[in-house]
Structures are given as structure tokens and as C-alpha cells.
Design a protein around this motif. Sequence first.
Motif: not given
Length: 203
Positions: A148-171
Amino acid sequence: MTIDRLGMVKVRHLQTIHSLGSYRNACRVVRQLIPYTNQVYQEKEKVIYLNKKGRDLVGSENEVNGISMLKHYTLRNEVYLHFNQPIDWKNEYTLETTVEPQRNVDIVIQGIKPASKRKVVADACFTRNGYVNIIEIDNTRDMADNRKKVQNYAEILPLVRKNLPGSPLLLFFTTTENRKQKLSTWLSEKGLPHKVMTYAEIN
């Protein structure tokens, strides 16, 4: 202060972070902190965290609630050390955005369009080499909750990507090869840039 920033720390963690030399010397330093800390043991290793007097001394409002999170804190510290103590490391990093609904006259209430907030709280986050490294600490979490958390990341990362100081990488860090494989599969299915490691791989 390191203890406040990390929440709970093993003596060994403080020994490494502050270059305290021998373990014996690190224990001597920790004894001096007794009035300001609570102490518990995890697998015969001493773990300390700030008590009220300690929090007041450093002006902190970060109260550690529940020894049930002990393993989570110490595993997160291992990841922090693995990445050589990033200076911009943040615990409990929140990714949040407001989603405007599609235009639909049926859902306009008194001229106001309802909006919904989406939020994911990562266990930690830091930036390096143009990436925003988003840390997830998996220990005993149910795998259904992980999915479920992976799904949540899949939904939110495209929406917040432009506001992040770099490309998101999930570890993701986890306990077994089986859990590692499942997490890798789910993250790949969602097209999320990621890396999954076991704690054995970083120790």
C-alpha cells in the motif's frame, strides 16, 4: 544534538558519529549524560534517548514515545551511518500535496470546489548527487502495508516531483531476501526509481 536528531541511539552509533575512540571511552561519555537520558537495552547493547530534562536542556520538543519503536530507530541509524551521516538528513519526512478535483458542477458546494490532500511520511530523506533519497525502513511491517505504501508513493511522487530539489529515488531497507524481492517487484511495476537492500548488505 545527535541524540535529539536521531531519536534513539546506540552507544556504538555515538562512538562512530563523534569519533569517541574506544567503546570504553564512548561508555564513559554516555555515563556523563545519565541525568539527561533514559537508557534501555537492545540485544545487550545500550540505547539512550533524551528524557524531559535532556529535552529541556537542548530546547527540543521531540519526545520519543514507546520503546516499541526501538528497533525501528536503531535500524534507521544504521542506514544513516551507511550513507556517511548526510548533513541534510531528516527523519519522518513528509511529502504532501493538495489535489484539485476534476471540474464537475455536481460537486460544487456554495461555489467552492472540494479538494483533497495526499500525504506520505517517509522514514527519512536526504539529498545527494542530484537525487532526493527517500528512505523506508522495513522491519516487521505487514507486506500488505508495504504494498500500500508503494502505491501511495506511485500516486504522490508525480504530483510533488517539481517541488523537490532533485529527482526522487526510493531506498527501501528490509530484513530478508524474500521481502527484498517482493518490494523490488512492486516498485518496478509502478515504474518508481528505486533500490532495495537488506540490512545485512549494509553492515
